[in-house]
Design an enzyme around this catalytic site. Sequence first.
Site, PDB file in Angstrom:
ATOM      1  NE  ARG A  88      15.380   5.314  -7.077  1.00  0.00           N
ATOM      2  CZ  ARG A  88      15.430   6.411  -6.306  1.00  0.00           C
ATOM      3  NH1 ARG A  88      15.174   7.597  -6.815  1.00  0.00           N
ATOM      4  NH2 ARG A  88      15.753   6.318  -5.031  1.00  0.00           N
ATOM      5  CG  LEU A 113      17.823   9.602   2.133  1.00  0.00           C
ATOM      6  CD1 LEU A 113      19.116   9.003   1.624  1.00  0.00           C
ATOM      7  CD2 LEU A 113      16.687   9.271   1.193  1.00  0.00           C
ATOM      8  CG  HIS A 147      18.281   5.227  -1.219  1.00  0.00           C
ATOM      9  ND1 HIS A 147      17.410   5.568  -0.201  1.00  0.00           N
ATOM     10  CD2 HIS A 147      17.863   5.912  -2.317  1.00  0.00           C
ATOM     11  CE1 HIS A 147      16.505   6.419  -0.659  1.00  0.00           C
ATOM     12  NE2 HIS A 147      16.744   6.634  -1.937  1.00  0.00           N
ATOM     13  CG  PHE A 203      16.496  15.913  -6.919  1.00  0.00           C
ATOM     14  CD1 PHE A 203      15.870  16.795  -6.068  1.00  0.00           C
ATOM     15  CD2 PHE A 203      16.768  14.636  -6.456  1.00  0.00           C
ATOM     16  CE1 PHE A 203      15.510  16.427  -4.784  1.00  0.00           C
ATOM     17  CE2 PHE A 203      16.401  14.254  -5.183  1.00  0.00           C
ATOM     18  CZ  PHE A 203      15.778  15.152  -4.337  1.00  0.00           C
ATOM     19  CB  ALA A 205      -0.939  -0.004   1.215  1.00  0.00           C
TER      20      ALA A 205
END
Length: 597
Positions: free
Chosen positions: A404, A249, A363, A117, A14
Site C-alpha cells: 500500500r 509510527l 504496519h 508522500f 467505528a
Amino acid sequence: MTQHHQFDAIIVGAGGAGLMAALHASKATNVAVISKLYPTRSHTGTAQGGIAAALANMEEDHWEWHMYDTVKGGDYLVDQDAAEILARDAIDSIIELEHMGLPFDRTPEGRIEQRRFGGHTAEFGARPVMRACKSADRTGHMILQTLYQNCIKQQVRFFDEFFVVDILVEDNVCRGVVAIEINSGEVHVFHAKATLIAAGGFGRIFSVTSNAHSLTGDPVASAFRRGLPLEDMEFFQFHPTGIYRMGILLSEAARGEGGVFLNDKGERFMERYAPTLKDLAPRDMASRFIYQEVKEGRGIGGKDYVYLDIRPDSINRYKSAPGGRMVTAHELEAKLPDIIEMMRVYMGVEPMTEPVPIQPTAHYAMGGIPTDNDGQVLYDAKTKVVGLYAAGECACVSVHGANRLGTNSLVDLVVFGRRGGKAVAEFCQTADFAPLPPDPEAEIVAELERIRTTEGTERGAIIRDEMQKIMMDNVGVFRTAEMMQAALTKVRELKDRFTLIKIDDKGKRYNTDLLETFELGCLLDLAEVTAAAALRRNESRGAHYRDDYPARDDDNWLKHSLAYRATGSSATVAKGYLRFGERPVVITKFEPKERKY
C-alpha cells in the site's frame, strides 16, 4: 440471559470505514454501529500524514497518475478497476469531507494544502508530486472526529464497548453477529439484513508494530472460522519509520517535508537504491533497503537501526524539502507537531538538532476478507456472500495489491466505506431478514466458557510473546522457506498449547482477561494463515520478499491467493490445516513492468 436486537444494517467497527459506511447507509435505512472501543478511540485516529487525492491544488496532477502510482506501488497485484475507483472517487470524497467540516490545512488562496508522500508521482513516475491533503500531522484524527459528529447528526445508533465474537453466516447468507457487552459480560445477538465488517487490521501478530493493542482481527478470524476465505494474507507492510524498539509510527509526512535516512557513515543511502524518489520510495522498498544497510554493517553503531534526520540544517543542506526550498524549525514544528513530540517523549531526542533512531515496524495488512468493488464479500472468484460486506483494512478489494502507498489507507476508508454503505442501503431496501439459526449464540458462548473454566497450564502472555517473536523474526521483511516453515510449525504448536490456557478472572463484568485470551486465539489463526500463504508464494513481490526467490514471477504468481479453513474430518479441522484457492488479478490500463523509482 441473551439479549436480541434487530436492525436493517449492522456495522462492525467505528473507524473511518465503519463510520463512512454508517453515515451513507443511515440515509436510507436503520443502522447500528458496534465497536469494542469508544468510536473516537478507533485506530483511524492515529493516521498522521495525509489522505491522497489528485486535487492539483499545489501543482499539476491527475487521477490517472494516482491510479498508476497505486498499481505500480502495489507491484501490479492491484485490481486495476478498484484502483481507478480509488483514484477517481478520492477527489469527490475529499470535497465531501471538507463540506462535512473537516479542517484541512489551507494554502494562502484558501485551497486544501497538499504535501508529498512516498510513491506518489507526476507524469507516471517522472518526479514526486504534492497529492496528500492534510491537517498538520493529525489527519486521521480529524477524519474520525468529523465522521463521528456527522453520524451523531444522522442519528446512527452506537453500541460502544461491545465485543463482536461471532459472525452468523450459514448457507452463504449472513444473518447478523453475536457480541459481548464488555461492561456486563452479557451476550447480545444482533439480527440484521446486512452486516458490514470494518474492524481494522491485525498487526498484533508481530512483536514490533505500529498497531494499537486492540487490532487483533477478531471479526476477520470469525469470518475465516465460518468458512469464508482470506485473500493475499502473505502481504503485510512494514513501515520504514517506526521508533526504534517501540514500533510507534513516525509518519511519512516527516520525509514529505524533507526528512532523509542516514546510515552509520552519515550517508543518505536511499540515493543508491531509488535515485528518482530517494527517501520517498514506497514503504516496502524503503524498509527492505534499511535492513540491507543493517545487514551490510552500516546500521548505527553496528546495531539494527538507522537514523531519520529532520534537522532543518540537514534538510537545507540536502535540498530535500519540496522544491528545494529552505525550511525552518518553526515551520517543521507547525507541520509535524505530533511526530516531533513523539520523538522527544519516546526517544528523548531533540529532532531539531539530533537524528532519530528508527527501524521498520509491522504496519498494515494488504490482505483480508475478499470483496467486490461495492464491498460485498466473496466466497470465491464467482460467488458472493449474501448480506455480508467489508471495508477498510480488514477487507481486500484488492486496491493495495502487494504494497500500500502511504495516504492510500485513508482514501480506501472513505471511498470504499462510502461505496459499501451505499450498497448496504440499497440491499436493505429490497431484502428480508434471513432467519436466525436456533440458539445462534450457543457455539461461541461454549468456546468462551471453555476459556473461562479451563484449568490448564498455559498462560496467554507467554503464548502471545512467543507468537509475536517468531512472526517478527521469521515472517518479517526478509523471508525464506526454512524461516517461514519454522514459524508455521511454531504457530501450530502454540495453537495446541492454547487449548490448555488458563485465565485468573472467572467473572462476567469487564473480564479483559477472557476477552484478551479470545483475541489471542484469533491472532493465532491469522498468524497461521499469514505464514502458510507466504510459504506458498514462491516469488518476491511488494512487501513479500524472499531471499530464496528474489525475483517477481508474473508467469506463475500474478494472481491472488485465497486461504480457507479446512473442512472434513474433525481431526483435520482441529489441526488447523488450510486449503488454498486463487483469483485472477484485474488488469485494465497498465501491464506489469519492472518497478523502478
